[in-house]
Write an enzyme that holds these catalytic residues in place. Sequence first.
Site, PDB file in Angstrom:
ATOM      1  N   ARG A 237      23.695   2.780  64.118  1.00  0.00           N
ATOM      2  CA  ARG A 237      23.987   4.047  63.311  1.00  0.00           C
ATOM      3  C   ARG A 237      23.779   5.103  64.184  1.00  0.00           C
ATOM      4  O   ARG A 237      22.729   5.278  64.531  1.00  0.00           O
ATOM      5  CB  ARG A 237      23.679   4.248  61.976  1.00  0.00           C
ATOM      6  N   GLU A 266      31.447  11.103  63.345  1.00  0.00           N
ATOM      7  CA  GLU A 266      32.431  10.485  63.718  1.00  0.00           C
ATOM      8  C   GLU A 266      33.669  10.853  63.129  1.00  0.00           C
ATOM      9  O   GLU A 266      33.629  10.938  61.765  1.00  0.00           O
ATOM     10  CB  GLU A 266      32.121   9.087  63.628  1.00  0.00           C
ATOM     11  N   HIS A 285      33.080   3.464  67.759  1.00  0.00           N
ATOM     12  CA  HIS A 285      32.626   2.702  66.708  1.00  0.00           C
ATOM     13  C   HIS A 285      33.499   1.242  66.854  1.00  0.00           C
ATOM     14  O   HIS A 285      34.086   0.724  65.590  1.00  0.00           O
ATOM     15  CB  HIS A 285      32.668   3.276  65.255  1.00  0.00           C
TER      16      HIS A 285
END
Length: 324
Positions: A237, A266, A285
């Site tokens: 993360r 993000e 991601h």
Amino acid sequence: MKPSIILYKTLPDDLLHRLEAHFTVTQVPNLHPETVARHAQAFASAQGLLGASETVNRALLEKMPALRAASTISVGYDNVEVDALTARKIVLMHTPTVLTETVADTVMALMLATARRVVDVAERVKAGEWTESIGPAWFGVDVHHKTLGIVGMGRIGMALAQRAHFGFTMPVLYHARRRHQEAEDRFNARYCDLDTLLQEADFVCVILPLTAETRHLFGATQFARMKSSAIFINAGRGPVVDENALIAALQNGEIYAAGLDVFEQEPLSVDSPLLNMSNVVAVPHIGSATHETRYNMMACAVDNLIDALQGKIEKNCVNPQAAG
């Protein structure tokens, strides 16, 4: 009469039909307040909630008094206020097993791409810079036989250790909340404290969830302890890392390079200094982002919700105490 649910993720037709065989389904684009207000009655009567990425908090739960189960199409759930669900006896289901191998592939790809400068040199070729035999300015560094340090020896960490140990003959160090005997037996992995791992590893791979304890676990102090030749990989993360400290470490040559699948914010800002660094591989991601695995995650989440609303929470339940 079928229980009603809210679906806030587009599903393939076969999975949608599977849901509709068990539930009355209301599909919405997101969980924003205006969406909830527009479908107030459906939210108020829904016993189930299924989707990904949106915030599930107390404000939403107040609009869903009938909710009994939430199912997220992910392994992580830092966007969900689990304590609030548990207090209301709402179980949270997730998909921890189906993405393990795919995410481990992504971490290995980041290690290889970063060490061998695959993205950087490919862009230079496309820009027409390959005009003669290449020299040291184009070289990367080896991966095989280098020391891998894994921070977080869960399912993905184990899958990464397997690839590194058997595929690349890499000695494996690991740091976790507790020792992992299987990792030590199968991969000859060595448990060590975080400082030792940082000082000895050639690759530091972070595969941690975001918790109060892990937020900004990696900052200036940790990067200063790493080898100047070390490569840092984050596939857990984003907020586990103080991004400004990482940027400074890269700019100052405290570490060699970084491969990043996750970020503090993000999508990553187009103004981020990370995007201007040739020694950074930044991807959006994509850890579990293959067609096969994303389908399997959605199928798992659908089955999780069906099971949960039938009182079956033996697997994939984050907070089984909520059902007590």
